[in-house]
Design a protein around this motif. Sequence first.
Motif, PDB file in Angstrom:
ATOM      1  N   UNK A 174      12.802   6.912  -4.669  1.00 50.43           N
ATOM      2  CA  UNK A 174      12.109   6.177  -3.608  1.00 50.43           C
ATOM      3  C   UNK A 174      11.967   4.697  -3.960  1.00 50.43           C
ATOM      4  N   UNK A 175      11.726   4.404  -5.232  1.00 53.96           N
ATOM      5  CA  UNK A 175      11.554   3.010  -5.631  1.00 53.96           C
ATOM      6  C   UNK A 175      12.872   2.248  -5.535  1.00 53.96           C
TER       7      UNK A 175
ATOM      8  N   UNK B 178       6.560   3.389 -16.456  1.00 53.82           N
ATOM      9  CA  UNK B 178       7.440   3.367 -15.295  1.00 53.82           C
ATOM     10  C   UNK B 178       6.661   3.057 -14.020  1.00 53.82           C
ATOM     11  N   UNK B 179       5.479   3.633 -13.893  1.00 53.75           N
ATOM     12  CA  UNK B 179       4.644   3.417 -12.719  1.00 53.75           C
ATOM     13  C   UNK B 179       4.290   1.932 -12.569  1.00 53.75           C
ATOM     14  N   UNK B 180       3.848   1.308 -13.669  1.00 54.32           N
ATOM     15  CA  UNK B 180       3.500  -0.112 -13.625  1.00 54.32           C
ATOM     16  C   UNK B 180       4.730  -0.965 -13.374  1.00 54.32           C
ATOM     17  N   UNK B 181       5.823  -0.647 -14.056  1.00 51.71           N
ATOM     18  CA  UNK B 181       7.043  -1.438 -13.923  1.00 51.71           C
ATOM     19  C   UNK B 181       7.574  -1.414 -12.498  1.00 51.71           C
ATOM     20  N   UNK B 182       7.703  -0.214 -11.930  1.00 56.24           N
ATOM     21  CA  UNK B 182       8.294  -0.089 -10.599  1.00 56.24           C
ATOM     22  C   UNK B 182       7.397  -0.674  -9.521  1.00 56.24           C
ATOM     23  N   UNK B 183       6.144  -0.235  -9.486  1.00 54.01           N
ATOM     24  CA  UNK B 183       5.244  -0.674  -8.417  1.00 54.01           C
ATOM     25  C   UNK B 183       4.869  -2.147  -8.570  1.00 54.01           C
TER      26      UNK B 183
ATOM     27  N   UNK C  55       0.828  -1.212   0.000  1.00 50.88           N
ATOM     28  CA  UNK C  55       0.000   0.000   0.000  1.00 50.88           C
ATOM     29  C   UNK C  55       0.860   1.258   0.000  1.00 50.88           C
ATOM     30  N   UNK C  56       1.963   1.211   0.712  1.00 59.88           N
ATOM     31  CA  UNK C  56       2.862   2.369   0.748  1.00 59.88           C
ATOM     32  C   UNK C  56       3.522   2.590  -0.607  1.00 59.88           C
ATOM     33  N   UNK C  57       3.958   1.508  -1.244  1.00 63.57           N
ATOM     34  CA  UNK C  57       4.580   1.622  -2.565  1.00 63.57           C
ATOM     35  C   UNK C  57       3.587   2.192  -3.579  1.00 63.57           C
ATOM     36  N   UNK C  58       2.355   1.705  -3.545  1.00 62.45           N
ATOM     37  CA  UNK C  58       1.339   2.196  -4.480  1.00 62.45           C
ATOM     38  C   UNK C  58       1.047   3.672  -4.243  1.00 62.45           C
ATOM     39  N   UNK C  59       1.143   4.120  -2.995  1.00 64.84           N
ATOM     40  CA  UNK C  59       0.836   5.513  -2.660  1.00 64.84           C
ATOM     41  C   UNK C  59       1.974   6.469  -2.990  1.00 64.84           C
ATOM     42  N   UNK C  60       3.126   5.962  -3.362  1.00 65.37           N
ATOM     43  CA  UNK C  60       4.282   6.805  -3.647  1.00 65.37           C
ATOM     44  C   UNK C  60       4.124   7.472  -5.009  1.00 65.37           C
ATOM     45  N   UNK C  61       4.395   8.769  -5.115  1.00 66.79           N
ATOM     46  CA  UNK C  61       4.291   9.433  -6.429  1.00 66.79           C
ATOM     47  C   UNK C  61       5.291   8.841  -7.414  1.00 66.79           C
TER      48      UNK C  61
ATOM     49  N   UNK D 232       6.804  12.506  -1.143  1.00 67.33           N
ATOM     50  CA  UNK D 232       5.758  13.510  -1.342  1.00 67.33           C
ATOM     51  C   UNK D 232       6.236  14.927  -0.991  1.00 67.33           C
ATOM     52  N   UNK D 233       7.210  15.021  -0.097  1.00 69.11           N
ATOM     53  CA  UNK D 233       7.642  16.334   0.386  1.00 69.11           C
ATOM     54  C   UNK D 233       8.850  16.884  -0.348  1.00 69.11           C
ATOM     55  N   UNK D 234       9.732  16.000  -0.812  1.00 66.66           N
ATOM     56  CA  UNK D 234      10.957  16.484  -1.480  1.00 66.66           C
ATOM     57  C   UNK D 234      10.680  16.917  -2.917  1.00 66.66           C
TER      58      UNK D 234
END
Length: 253
Positions: A46-47, A110-115, A34-40, A251-253
């Motif tokens: 981060x990944x 990239x989103x699909x590949x990483x997450x 859930x945390x990985x999916x929530x990452x921008x 999310x903050x950086x």
Amino acid sequence: MGAGHAHRLYRHGRSPVHRLPAHCKLAAVLGFVLTVVSTPREAVWAFGVYALLLAAVAATARIPPGFLLGRMLIEVPFLAFAVLMPFVAGGPHTEVAGISLSENGLWGAWNILAKGTLGVAASVLLAATTELRELLLGLQRLRMPPLLVQIASFMIRYGDVIADEMRRMRIARASRGFEARGVRHWGVLAKSAGALFIRSYERGERVHLAMVSRGHTGTMPVIDEVTATRAQWSYAAALPVAALAVCLMGWTL
């Protein structure tokens, strides 16, 4: 769920990860995913940190990289879909090696590949360090609906029974000189599939009658009640808590 049931994803070991209760590991993997999916998706770094966290878990569990990578091949069809996204998505385009690609498609791929890769890796690590019986007991411990747990339990147990029945039918056909070589042999294979369905249905009826005759009331008895200490929960929470810190920084950086 009274007896053990080995599976190909499981790798026997005595590491601290293996010794954790199944419900702790299930909760940890769920929190991590859930945390990985929530990452921008723009927080590429981060990944990479998530991958290092999973690598640390794999090293602690003594899971060889080859074993982990080999079991992750199941995601190849999804990766193929991700590769096509830059070619079919709309929006602004950019030139990459002389090829016009969609920027939205590149970010989506990239989103699909990483997450997806991180989620599959976490799931493979869970399966590699937890036996199926323990996973089912862990789901029951986490208050998953008992009927769903029972369905999963019977599906796992009798999947091998049906596969063995298919093997015996194949050997019987081969011993009679049968070899499927074309469309004209599909009728024989269809009859075999029908016979397999009838045998499986009859076997299920006999098992159900045997369970009812022994006092089955719709719930499976729990032979050993597995509980987790505060230290074990803390140990299991290390992965999702570290991932959550990375997500907040993303999310903050």
